[in-house]
Design a protein around this motif. Structure first.
Motif, PDB file in Angstrom:
ATOM      1  N   LEU A   1       0.877  -1.167   0.000  1.00  0.00           N
ATOM      2  CA  LEU A   1       0.000   0.000   0.000  1.00  0.00           C
ATOM      3  C   LEU A   1       0.909   1.209   0.000  1.00  0.00           C
ATOM      4  N   TYR A   2       0.831   1.998  -1.074  1.00  0.00           N
ATOM      5  CA  TYR A   2       1.700   3.167  -1.204  1.00  0.00           C
ATOM      6  C   TYR A   2       0.869   4.435  -1.109  1.00  0.00           C
ATOM      7  N   VAL A   3       1.224   5.310  -0.155  1.00  0.00           N
ATOM      8  CA  VAL A   3       0.511   6.571   0.069  1.00  0.00           C
ATOM      9  C   VAL A   3       1.466   7.710  -0.294  1.00  0.00           C
ATOM     10  N   HIS A   4       1.093   8.497  -1.299  1.00  0.00           N
ATOM     11  CA  HIS A   4       1.997   9.488  -1.865  1.00  0.00           C
ATOM     12  C   HIS A   4       2.086  10.747  -1.018  1.00  0.00           C
ATOM     13  N   GLY A   5       3.168  11.490  -1.229  1.00  0.00           N
ATOM     14  CA  GLY A   5       3.372  12.763  -0.559  1.00  0.00           C
ATOM     15  C   GLY A   5       2.904  13.938  -1.392  1.00  0.00           C
ATOM     16  N   GLY A   6       3.169  15.148  -0.857  1.00  0.00           N
ATOM     17  CA  GLY A   6       2.755  16.380  -1.516  1.00  0.00           C
ATOM     18  C   GLY A   6       2.195  17.392  -0.545  1.00  0.00           C
ATOM     19  N   ALA A   7       2.623  17.291   0.731  1.00  0.00           N
ATOM     20  CA  ALA A   7       2.206  18.236   1.773  1.00  0.00           C
ATOM     21  C   ALA A   7       0.691  18.299   1.928  1.00  0.00           C
ATOM     22  N   TYR A   8       0.011  17.193   1.630  1.00  0.00           N
ATOM     23  CA  TYR A   8      -1.444  17.067   1.753  1.00  0.00           C
ATOM     24  C   TYR A   8      -2.214  17.876   0.726  1.00  0.00           C
ATOM     25  N   VAL A   9      -1.542  18.713  -0.050  1.00  0.00           N
ATOM     26  CA  VAL A   9      -2.221  19.541  -1.041  1.00  0.00           C
ATOM     27  C   VAL A   9      -1.746  19.236  -2.464  1.00  0.00           C
ATOM     28  N   GLY A  10      -0.836  18.271  -2.613  1.00  0.00           N
ATOM     29  CA  GLY A  10      -0.274  17.949  -3.912  1.00  0.00           C
ATOM     30  C   GLY A  10      -0.679  16.554  -4.373  1.00  0.00           C
ATOM     31  N   GLU A  11      -0.933  16.426  -5.663  1.00  0.00           N
ATOM     32  CA  GLU A  11      -1.417  15.184  -6.253  1.00  0.00           C
ATOM     33  C   GLU A  11      -0.262  14.235  -6.581  1.00  0.00           C
ATOM     34  N   LEU A  12      -0.601  13.012  -6.933  1.00  0.00           N
ATOM     35  CA  LEU A  12       0.375  12.040  -7.417  1.00  0.00           C
ATOM     36  C   LEU A  12       1.148  12.618  -8.606  1.00  0.00           C
ATOM     37  N   LEU A  13       2.475  12.405  -8.598  1.00  0.00           N
ATOM     38  CA  LEU A  13       3.351  12.908  -9.649  1.00  0.00           C
ATOM     39  C   LEU A  13       4.126  11.760 -10.286  1.00  0.00           C
ATOM     40  N   ARG A  14       4.810  12.061 -11.382  1.00  0.00           N
ATOM     41  CA  ARG A  14       5.560  11.022 -12.088  1.00  0.00           C
ATOM     42  C   ARG A  14       6.589  10.299 -11.203  1.00  0.00           C
ATOM     43  N   PRO A  15       7.327  11.014 -10.324  1.00  0.00           N
ATOM     44  CA  PRO A  15       8.267  10.265  -9.466  1.00  0.00           C
ATOM     45  C   PRO A  15       7.574   9.240  -8.571  1.00  0.00           C
ATOM     46  N   HIS A  16       6.359   9.549  -8.113  1.00  0.00           N
ATOM     47  CA  HIS A  16       5.610   8.568  -7.326  1.00  0.00           C
ATOM     48  C   HIS A  16       5.296   7.336  -8.165  1.00  0.00           C
ATOM     49  N   TRP A  17       4.821   7.570  -9.377  1.00  0.00           N
ATOM     50  CA  TRP A  17       4.495   6.443 -10.253  1.00  0.00           C
ATOM     51  C   TRP A  17       5.748   5.670 -10.655  1.00  0.00           C
ATOM     52  N   SER A  18       6.879   6.362 -10.744  1.00  0.00           N
ATOM     53  CA  SER A  18       8.130   5.671 -11.049  1.00  0.00           C
ATOM     54  C   SER A  18       8.485   4.677  -9.952  1.00  0.00           C
ATOM     55  N   LEU A  19       8.267   5.068  -8.690  1.00  0.00           N
ATOM     56  CA  LEU A  19       8.513   4.133  -7.592  1.00  0.00           C
ATOM     57  C   LEU A  19       7.560   2.949  -7.680  1.00  0.00           C
ATOM     58  N   VAL A  20       6.302   3.214  -8.009  1.00  0.00           N
ATOM     59  CA  VAL A  20       5.340   2.121  -8.167  1.00  0.00           C
ATOM     60  C   VAL A  20       5.819   1.154  -9.241  1.00  0.00           C
ATOM     61  N   ARG A  21       6.263   1.700 -10.366  1.00  0.00           N
ATOM     62  CA  ARG A  21       6.762   0.848 -11.458  1.00  0.00           C
ATOM     63  C   ARG A  21       7.940  -0.004 -10.978  1.00  0.00           C
ATOM     64  N   THR A  22       8.849   0.603 -10.232  1.00  0.00           N
ATOM     65  CA  THR A  22      10.009  -0.134  -9.732  1.00  0.00           C
ATOM     66  C   THR A  22       9.589  -1.281  -8.817  1.00  0.00           C
ATOM     67  N   LEU A  23       8.624  -1.036  -7.960  1.00  0.00           N
ATOM     68  CA  LEU A  23       8.162  -2.083  -7.043  1.00  0.00           C
ATOM     69  C   LEU A  23       7.481  -3.217  -7.794  1.00  0.00           C
ATOM     70  N   VAL A  24       6.734  -2.874  -8.837  1.00  0.00           N
ATOM     71  CA  VAL A  24       6.048  -3.903  -9.621  1.00  0.00           C
ATOM     72  C   VAL A  24       7.041  -4.739 -10.411  1.00  0.00           C
ATOM     73  N   THR A  25       7.989  -4.090 -11.069  1.00  0.00           N
ATOM     74  CA  THR A  25       8.902  -4.806 -11.964  1.00  0.00           C
ATOM     75  C   THR A  25      10.074  -5.445 -11.239  1.00  0.00           C
ATOM     76  N   ARG A  26      10.567  -4.798 -10.173  1.00  0.00           N
ATOM     77  CA  ARG A  26      11.764  -5.312  -9.504  1.00  0.00           C
ATOM     78  C   ARG A  26      11.438  -6.204  -8.303  1.00  0.00           C
ATOM     79  N   ALA A  27      10.330  -5.920  -7.627  1.00  0.00           N
ATOM     80  CA  ALA A  27       9.971  -6.719  -6.444  1.00  0.00           C
ATOM     81  C   ALA A  27       8.773  -7.624  -6.705  1.00  0.00           C
ATOM     82  N   ARG A  28       8.238  -7.578  -7.902  1.00  0.00           N
ATOM     83  CA  ARG A  28       7.069  -8.381  -8.290  1.00  0.00           C
ATOM     84  C   ARG A  28       5.920  -8.172  -7.306  1.00  0.00           C
ATOM     85  N   ALA A  29       5.704  -6.916  -6.959  1.00  0.00           N
ATOM     86  CA  ALA A  29       4.683  -6.576  -5.971  1.00  0.00           C
ATOM     87  C   ALA A  29       3.413  -6.071  -6.643  1.00  0.00           C
ATOM     88  N   ARG A  30       2.312  -6.385  -6.027  1.00  0.00           N
ATOM     89  CA  ARG A  30       1.041  -5.714  -6.326  1.00  0.00           C
ATOM     90  C   ARG A  30       1.009  -4.445  -5.486  1.00  0.00           C
TER      91      ARG A  30
END
Length: 302
Positions: A79-108
């Motif tokens: 379960l990944y909860v993104h940052g942004g000081a509570y006022v900022g939306e999901l950004l590409r670096p957040h999705w990049s980490l998600v991609r890394t976890l899916v491809t490198r750790a075989r995680a859902r």
């Protein structure tokens, strides 16, 4: 010593005015007003669909993305909860980490696009995050569950883990906090010495963002500032912070209080690194991402 590339990054962040985003209350209110007029997209990049199965459901008003490795069974859950000081939306670096976890750790990886402040406040946000965490743990499947959050997302993640422990005693296999913001009063006396060297954050802006997220709750309410909550009985913690991060004081306070409460803590402090450095394309960031992948693999099914 920080790498030359990371030093250059900090200089560049200052040069492009990144820290002006949280320079003061007016800057934060302007950002919130602009977001109300033109809401930022939280959609994942299309390229993620080439390496992962991506679906979206709604939990109440929250869009929640479910990202799984393509063609194989997941070995772990995140379960990944993104940052942004509570006022900022999901950004590409957040999705990049998600991609890394899916491809490198075989995680859902389950990624909530939670409602931002001031519409989304702690009294509403934390219970939903706890429900998501509980559901992921109870769903079972292969391997364990890792709870990951960065900045404001780390605060939501830790508060959700505390709430779930109070409800049922359940916990994920591990909690990973990246540059966590855990005390929204931003009042630690050590922050004054760190602030001049932080290329991203300023206390006045953070205080305003924290006020918007707190809503009617006090800043020291554990739902708002989980550093003030009971830490006993939490899952093992891994914390990443940098010495040029204004919020590094929160990480050090967490380390002290968690160990006093008998919680296992793995602590990584990178010299000369700013807030959110594990997302950056610098040697220190890559090392942090490698460790997050390793921690996720460690709970994976054989």
């Amino acid at each position: 010593m920080p790498s030359l590339r990371s030093k250059a990054l900090s200089v560049a962040l200052i040069a492009v005015g990144r820290r002006r985003r949280y320079a003061g209350a007016e800057a934060v209110r302007a950002k919130v007003a602009e977001s109300a007029r033109r809401p930022a997209s939280h959609l994942p990049p299309r390229s993620l669909g080439r390496v992962a199965e991506v679906s979206r459901a709604f939990v109440g008003a929250w869009p929640v993305y479910d990202v799984s490795p393509r063609g194989v069974e997941p070995a772990a859950q995140v379960l990944y909860v993104h940052g942004g000081a509570y006022v900022g939306e999901l950004l590409r670096p957040h999705w990049s980490l998600v991609r890394t976890l899916v491809t490198r750790a075989r995680a859902r990886v389950v990624v909530p696009a939670y409602i931002l402040a001031p519409r989304g406040t702690a009294d509403r946000t934390v219970p939903v995050a706890a429900d998501l965490l509980s559901g992921l743990i109870e769903s079972g499947g292969a391997g364990g569950t890792v709870l990951i959050g960065d900045c404001a997302g780390a605060g939501i993640a830790l508060a959700a883990a505390q709430r779930l422990r109070e409800r049922t005693g359940a916990q994920p296999s591990r909690i990973v906090l990246v540059s966590p913001w855990l005390d929204l009063s931003v009042s630690h006396p050590g922050q004054a010495a760190v602030e001049p060297g932080d290329p991203l954050l300023r206390r006045p802006g953070l205080v305003e963002a924290g006020r918007l997220y707190a809503g009617t709750l006090a800043a020291d309410d554990p739902r708002v500032s989980p550093l003030h909550g009971d830490l006993a009985g939490l899952a093992p913690l891994t914390v990443f912070t940098g010495t040029r991060d204004l919020l590094t004081t929160d990480s050090h306070e967490l380390l002290r209080r968690a160990r006093d409460a008998g919680v296992e803590v793995e602590f990584h402090e990178a010299a000369g690194q700013p807030h959110g450095y594990p997302f950056q394309r610098v040697p220190e960031g890559r090392a942090a991402r490698e460790r997050i992948v390793a921690l996720t693999r460690a709970v994976a099914a054989p």
